[in-house]
Design an enzyme around this catalytic site. Structure first.
Site, PDB file in Angstrom:
ATOM      1  CB  SER A 123      35.252  42.600  39.373  1.00 26.30           C
ATOM      2  OG  SER A 123      36.109  42.107  38.396  1.00 26.30           O
ATOM      3  CE1 TYR A 148      39.694  42.837  42.497  1.00 26.48           C
ATOM      4  CE2 TYR A 148      39.226  42.182  40.235  1.00 26.48           C
ATOM      5  CZ  TYR A 148      39.003  43.024  41.312  1.00 26.48           C
ATOM      6  OH  TYR A 148      38.069  44.027  41.221  1.00 26.48           O
TER       7      TYR A 148
END
Ligand code: NAD
Ligand code: UGA
Length: 318
Positions: A123, A148
């Site tokens: 990501s 995250y």
């Protein structure tokens, strides 16, 4: 032009998700055989002879091993994850369980099953809260802004460790805020479209100046297919558009595509969010031949068209 495509056996975790569903469609369309490991079903592939669903949880070693026994896999594409940035502040341990422990289980089992190539969905969040765009794969990524982001960086490091241990080719793809048909309803573009269409207020975080490199899902899938076809040592690539779009501009574009004036409400910037993402694509261009083709104006128009069809279909089937 290249010759006929050599059919591959691919295991896709998170196959029923937003990006997974598009990837599975594209793999099947070019003649690959796909096993999907997900705890929910991908309905659009149910009737396809090239697709099999293993209902399972990546946090369970027996489920992971069962999926890997379904075939001899050329490639595993690991997309299954807890994917929201802001909710990771509420359940950090749950995020670690799926995104770190689940990834470790899968990497370990994939090595033992001698899969030909492991592709990990990383990501843009690994770049942390910074300016100085565009972001390059060689930049420091040791300052994550959310649990995250930390789990995604941990996944990249686990892939690196298993590559060192068993030599399996590993590719980590850093996706930049992906959108398109079937986007997760919690993500900004889908949420804003729904709210503006229903004439409800849109809550934007911060002053509207935060920027994202929004990437159309078909471009991401093109990058994924190119990656699946090129196992090569340990690699990390950005898959973005290299266009940083301010939040207020995004809201305007969505309003224009729906023919409505958005009613914007400002909320404080959210902890865990980064102010900016923007991908440097030089490496993906030169090594994968990746070239995104959908800019934000076209992409939002396509998304709005899909949204309209979807809501019309839902209304007619009620
Ligand atoms: P999604 O939530 O739509 O899809 C994830 C899928 O994984 C779901 O179908 C879910 O059922 C499955 N899953 C979750 N936990 C599981 C578990 N424990 N066992 C089995 N299946 C499980 O998410 P998405 O937006 O398609 O994202 C896919 C991947 O790409 C994720 O790894 C995410 O972190 C990464 N990513 C997404 C974006 C984006 O903008 N969408 C950007 C960067 C990275
Ligand atoms: C997205 C995905 O959800 C992550 O899975 C992914 O890892 C990440 O992109 C990435 O590129 O790495 P995010 O950028 O937060 O995360 O995506 P959105 O939820 O679509 O948010 C986009 C922007 O809209 C952010 O600036 C966010 O603060 C803002 N936003 C979101 C609002 O202002 N209001 C909302 O109601 C929702």
């Amino acid at each position: 032009m290249s010759g006929a495509h050599m059919s591959k056996n691919v295991l896709v975790t998170g196959a029923a998700g937003f990006i997974g569903s598009h990837l599975v469609e594209a793999l099947l369309a070019r003649g690959d055989r796909v096993v999907g490991l997900d705890n929910r079903e991908l309905e659009l592939a149910r009737a396809h002879a090239g697709y099999r669903w293993v209902q399972g949880d990546i946090r369970k070693a027996s489920d992971v091993e069962q999926a890997l026994r379904e075939d001899t896999f050329d490639t595993v594409v690991h997309l299954a994850a807890r994917a929201g940035v802001r909710p990771s502040l509420i359940d950090p341990a749950g995020y670690c369980d799926t995104n770190v422990r689940g990834t470790a289980l899968l990497l370990d089992a994939a090595g033992r099953a001698r899969v030909g190539h492991f592709v990990f969905a990383s990501s843009s969040s690994v770049y942390g809260a910074r300016d100085g765009a565009p972001f390059r794969e060689s930049d420091a990524v040791d300052d994550p802004a959310s649990p995250y982001a930390a789990t995604k960086r941990a996944g990249e490091l686990l892939a690196r460790a298993f590559h060192h241990l068993n030599g399996t080719p590993m590719t980590c793809l850093r996706f930049f805020t992906v959108y398109g048909p079937r986007q997760r309803p919690d993500m900004a573009i889908h949420r804003f479209t729904r709210l503006i269409d229903e004439g409800r207020p849109v809550e934007i975080y911060g002053d509207g100046g935060s920027q994202r490199d929004y990437t159309y899902v078909h471009d991401v899938v093109d990058g994924l297919l190119r990656t699946v076809d090129r196992p090569s040592g340990y690699r990390v690539y950005n898959l973005g558009t290299s266009q940083a779009v301010p939040l207020h501009r995004l809201v305007e574009l969505i309003g224009a595509s729906l023919g409505r004036t958005p009613h914007v409400v400002k909320s404080p910037a959210q902890p865990g969010d980064v102010p900016l993402t923007c991908a440097d694509l030089s490496l993906a261009r030169s090594e994968l031949g990746y070239e995104p083709v959908t800019g934000i104006e076209d992409g939002i128009a396509k998304f709005a068209a899909w949204y309209r069809e979807e809501t019309a279909w839902l209304a007619s089937s009620r």
